[in-house]
Design an enzyme around this catalytic site. Structure first.
Site, PDB file in Angstrom:
ATOM      1  N   ASP A  21       0.788  -1.160  -0.073  1.00 50.36           N
ATOM      2  CA  ASP A  21      -0.062   0.022  -0.145  1.00 50.36           C
ATOM      3  C   ASP A  21       0.848   1.086   0.075  1.00 50.36           C
ATOM      4  O   ASP A  21       1.683   1.370   0.784  1.00 50.36           O
ATOM      5  CB  ASP A  21      -0.844  -0.321   1.247  1.00 50.36           C
ATOM      6  N   LYS A  78      -8.330   0.576  -4.933  1.00 45.06           N
ATOM      7  CA  LYS A  78      -9.585  -0.119  -4.217  1.00 45.06           C
ATOM      8  C   LYS A  78     -10.949   0.738  -4.679  1.00 45.06           C
ATOM      9  O   LYS A  78     -10.862   1.858  -4.773  1.00 45.06           O
ATOM     10  CB  LYS A  78      -9.286  -0.042  -2.697  1.00 45.06           C
ATOM     11  N   ARG A 162      -5.622 -20.435   7.126  1.00 50.07           N
ATOM     12  CA  ARG A 162      -5.819 -21.652   7.371  1.00 50.07           C
ATOM     13  C   ARG A 162      -7.221 -22.231   7.108  1.00 50.07           C
ATOM     14  O   ARG A 162      -7.396 -23.416   6.767  1.00 50.07           O
ATOM     15  CB  ARG A 162      -5.442 -21.846   9.074  1.00 50.07           C
ATOM     16  N   GLY A 211      -2.352  -7.308   8.611  1.00 57.21           N
ATOM     17  CA  GLY A 211      -1.629  -7.578   9.794  1.00 57.21           C
ATOM     18  C   GLY A 211      -0.380  -8.090   9.655  1.00 57.21           C
ATOM     19  O   GLY A 211       0.531  -8.258  10.489  1.00 57.21           O
ATOM     20  N   GLY A 232       0.027  -3.527   3.902  1.00 58.10           N
ATOM     21  CA  GLY A 232      -0.485  -2.131   4.007  1.00 58.10           C
ATOM     22  C   GLY A 232       0.098  -1.259   5.078  1.00 58.10           C
ATOM     23  O   GLY A 232       1.306  -0.604   4.649  1.00 58.10           O
ATOM     24  N   SER A 233      -0.325  -1.349   6.191  1.00 54.69           N
ATOM     25  CA  SER A 233       0.405  -0.200   7.232  1.00 54.69           C
ATOM     26  C   SER A 233       1.576  -0.683   7.541  1.00 54.69           C
ATOM     27  O   SER A 233       2.523   0.128   8.209  1.00 54.69           O
ATOM     28  CB  SER A 233      -0.597  -0.093   8.370  1.00 54.69           C
TER      29      SER A 233
END
Length: 287
Positions: A21, A78, A162, A211, A232-233
């Site tokens: 991002d 997006k 998973r 995450g 992303g972050s």
């Protein structure tokens, strides 16, 4: 069918890579220099979207174009779930991929975009196999397990990858006469269920998102069976974005080399601050 195969093939070209991002052309250049296979152009990274609240929409076309002009790698952008008009705008801008994203506010709580009507490949999120197959039936060329974007917490990402892979494994063990019932349980078309059972994997690439904040996080989801990662972050909220970007790219490419992982993880500085107590779960949007 030829166009669908072309779009799926374009997404396959990103396999094994990192998509980052970015909110400025300078960040896009950092991502490209680090070895990212693509960038996601947006006005706010997910952690800032989470912090600011309110309604989050497609980014300004001017920003997207500036990012496109600054790099030679593919550029994604997006749109809100169900907002086909935003997607039409992005297609007119000639972005390389469109992400129908739960990170933005939901535009249509009943319908996702009919992605088969577009020439641009779409990326969609999923938390389980049923969601993934429904999005593919709508024309998605890539699936990303959702995780929880903007948190720096890998727990939901591992849970979702998973879940998808374990449900695929169960499908491969099913008898042919059991597949129609499995399709009904999944809420997915029987032809896609049969194809997934035959392949032992999704018929499109499966990335992991939400995450991922460290090289070890990237290695973890790749070892679990992901085809690549979205970050992303985790890059631009870290202490040293250039170092983190390069390290995560290397960790994704050589995810099973513990010596390399140890080496690239050294002296990176502080990772992004994490968020574990969530008032808003992006991953629950657009099932």
């Amino acid at each position: 069918m030829g166009l669908d195969n072309l779009k799926v093939g374009l997404a396959q070209m990103l396999k094994g890579g990192v998509i980052m991002d970015v909110v400025t052309p300078d960040q896009a250049k950092i991502a490209e220099d680090a070895g990212a296979v693509a960038v996601m152009a947006l006005e706010k990274i997910p952690s800032d979207i989470r912090a600011s609240g309110g309604v989050s929409r497609m980014s300004d076309p001017g920003l997207i174009e500036r990012v496109m002009d600054s790099v030679s790698i593919p550029v994604m952008a997006k749109v809100r779930i169900g907002h086909f008009a935003e997607a039409q705008i992005l297609q007119s801008l000639k972005v390389d991929y469109i992400d129908e994203s739960e990170v933005l506010s939901v535009a249509d709580s009943s319908y996702h975009i009919d992605k088969r009507k577009f020439t641009v490949p779409f990326v969609c999120g999923a938390t389980n196999l049923g969601e993934a197959l429904r999005r593919i039936s709508e024309g998605a060329s890539m699936i990303r397990s959702k995780g929880e974007a903007g948190t720096g917490d890998i727990a939901q990402a591992t849970k979702h990858i998973r879940a998808i892979l374990s449900e695929i494994s169960a499908l491969t063990q099913a008898r042919e006469d059991e597949l129609p019932a499995r399709a009904r349980e999944l809420g997915a078309p029987i032809d896609l269920v049969r194809e997934t059972a035959r392949l032992g994997r999704l018929p499109v690439v499966l990335f992991t998102a939400g995450g991922i904040a460290t090289p070890a996080d990237s290695s973890l989801v790749m070892q679990l069976g992901s085809d690549g990662v979205f970050v992303g972050s985790g890059i631009f909220k870290s202490e040293d974005p250039k170092a983190y970007a390069a390290a995560i790219v290397q960790a994704t490419a050589q995810y099973d080399d513990a010596d390399l992982l140890a080496r690239v993880s050294r002296n990176l500085g502080q990772a992004m601050p994490g968020v574990s107590n969530l008032d808003v779960r992006f991953s629950s949007r657009g099932v």
